[in-house]
Design a protein around this motif. Structure first.
Motif, PDB file in Angstrom:
ATOM      1  N   ALA A   1      37.284  -1.298 -73.030  1.00 44.52           N
ATOM      2  CA  ALA A   1      37.944  -2.121 -72.000  1.00 44.52           C
ATOM      3  C   ALA A   1      39.137  -2.783 -72.654  1.00 44.52           C
ATOM      4  O   ALA A   1      39.145  -2.994 -73.859  1.00 44.52           O
ATOM      5  N   ALA A   2      40.147  -3.087 -71.863  1.00 44.75           N
ATOM      6  CA  ALA A   2      41.302  -3.798 -72.424  1.00 44.75           C
ATOM      7  C   ALA A   2      42.105  -4.386 -71.284  1.00 44.75           C
ATOM      8  O   ALA A   2      42.315  -3.731 -70.255  1.00 44.75           O
ATOM      9  N   SER A   3      42.523  -5.638 -71.444  1.00 45.55           N
ATOM     10  CA  SER A   3      43.418  -6.209 -70.444  1.00 45.55           C
ATOM     11  C   SER A   3      44.812  -5.641 -70.732  1.00 45.55           C
ATOM     12  O   SER A   3      45.081  -5.202 -71.849  1.00 45.55           O
ATOM     13  N   PRO A   4      45.691  -5.643 -69.723  1.00 51.41           N
ATOM     14  CA  PRO A   4      47.033  -5.083 -69.981  1.00 51.41           C
ATOM     15  C   PRO A   4      47.934  -6.038 -70.767  1.00 51.41           C
ATOM     16  O   PRO A   4      49.076  -5.707 -71.048  1.00 51.41           O
ATOM     17  N   ILE A   5      47.417  -7.229 -71.135  1.00 53.22           N
ATOM     18  CA  ILE A   5      48.309  -8.240 -71.713  1.00 53.22           C
ATOM     19  C   ILE A   5      48.928  -7.767 -73.027  1.00 53.22           C
ATOM     20  O   ILE A   5      50.151  -7.753 -73.179  1.00 53.22           O
ATOM     21  N   ASP A   6      48.083  -7.347 -73.971  1.00 53.95           N
ATOM     22  CA  ASP A   6      48.610  -7.035 -75.310  1.00 53.95           C
ATOM     23  C   ASP A   6      49.604  -5.875 -75.277  1.00 53.95           C
ATOM     24  O   ASP A   6      50.677  -5.951 -75.881  1.00 53.95           O
ATOM     25  N   THR A   7      49.247  -4.805 -74.583  1.00 54.04           N
ATOM     26  CA  THR A   7      50.146  -3.647 -74.553  1.00 54.04           C
ATOM     27  C   THR A   7      51.430  -3.966 -73.781  1.00 54.04           C
ATOM     28  O   THR A   7      52.509  -3.497 -74.148  1.00 54.04           O
ATOM     29  N   SER A   8      51.335  -4.808 -72.749  1.00 54.40           N
ATOM     30  CA  SER A   8      52.550  -5.194 -72.011  1.00 54.40           C
ATOM     31  C   SER A   8      53.458  -6.048 -72.894  1.00 54.40           C
ATOM     32  O   SER A   8      54.675  -5.863 -72.909  1.00 54.40           O
TER      33      SER A   8
END
Ligand code: MEV
Length: 323
Positions: free
Chosen positions: A149-156
């Motif tokens: 799972a991963a929120s889009p925050i870090d990659t964004s």
């Protein structure tokens, strides 16, 4: 051919933990992250070096692809690199050096910065146009594949840079502002377990719904006010709001003795605001230092691994420096 690429890490300025309970948060891309250098080879070999973790490996391309095995047990930083390489086919080998200029596993988005910077370098090497939207989407897919799972925050943040307001619907909105954001990041070198910390906060919320619910409401007001403070260039208020946020994070049990030590040390020597960043229980603090930054840096770095940084407006970039 020689290529260089860079992708920034990030810090959470406001709203960690409350964001899990649908309250807004603010994240900042920092001008400290991951530098990648790629040099083409005339044979079919691929070398991968990650000096920070003393990683060095040589592989051979088979039918234009790299054959590798993921260390899926450990979700190693190298897994992200191999997953990015796996997106491409190669006519020749290359040497890839990934220079991670930030702390690993400390809430600074190192895996996203590694993924995004490698994707930029490898797409340039293959003469494939990848716009930022595609990079952010593919990088997030890789984080989900490896982490589950991963929120889009870090990659964004690594891809687009800037300062982002994550609203109650979990939409990411860029904040337009015109002020410097000189920050110091200090690492206590103990790591908190994000999953366990999020769960412990949830349990407190279940046990004391009125109290913890109101703490989340206060955190929500802090993030909203901070958005305006950034838009209006109000540095006094920004510092106050960081200190308020820190007190509330302490009250829900995610602060530690070491984090407090770093927070108070930075304030003693002139930080306008300071707080833990990320899940807490260890990891890093951020200190906002529009004045006295060198003195605060000296004091913190004499006890803890520390770096200075500012916001990175640009996000990922890369260029072919030699054809
Ligand atoms: C962790 O960096 C931030 C938390 O709010 C968890 C999350 O948002 O996934 C604690």
């Amino acid at each position: 051919m020689k290529i260089k690429a860079f992708a920034p890490g990030k810090v959470i300025l406001f709203g960690e933990h409350s964001v899990v309970h649908n309250k807004p948060a603010i994240a900042v891309a920092i001008n400290r992250g991951v530098d990648v250098e790629l040099t083409s080879r005339s044979d079919n070999n691929v070398t991968i070096e990650v000096p920070l973790i003393n990683y060095s490996k040589e592989h051979e391309l088979v039918n234009k692809k790299l054959v590798f095995e993921l260390d899926s047990q450990n979700k190693m930083i190298t897994d992200y690199i191999y997953e990015v390489i796996n997106l491409f086919e190669f006519d020749t080998g290359f040497d890839l050096t990934i220079d991670i200029k930030m702390y690993l596993g400390a809430g600074l988005g190192s895996s996203a910065a590694v993924t995004v910077s490698c994707m930029k370098a490898l797409s340039l090497f293959n003469h494939i146009e990848m716009d930022k939207k595609e990079i952010a989407t593919k990088a997030r897919d890789i984080e989900i594949k490896i982490q589950g799972a991963a929120s889009p925050i870090d990659t964004s943040m690594s891809t687009y840079g800037g300062i982002i307001y994550i609203n109650e619907e979990f939409e990411l909105q860029r904040i337009n502002f015109d002020m410097d954001l000189p920050l110091i990041v200090s690492n206590c070198e103990l790591s908190g377990n994000t999953g366990q910390l999020v769960e412990s906060v949830r349990q407190k919320y279940v046990k004391y719904p009125e109290i913890v619910g109101n703490i989340f409401n206060a955190m929500q007001e802090i993030s909203k006010n901070a958005k305006h403070a950034l838009e209006n260039g109000n540095s006094e208020e920004l510092g106050d709001l960081m200190n308020l946020n820190q007190g509330l994070l302490d009250s829900i049990g995610v602060n530690t003795v070491e984090l407090s030590d770093m927070v108070y040390l930075s304030r003693k020597f002139g930080a306008k605001g300071s707080k833990l960043t990320g899940s807490g229980g260890g990891g890093c603090i951020i200190a906002y230092c529009p004045e006295n930054i060198n003195r605060i840096y000296e004091e913190l770095s004499s006890k803890y691994p520390t770096f200075k940084c500012e916001q990175s407006d640009e996000g990922v970039y890369g260029q072919i420096i030699q054809e």
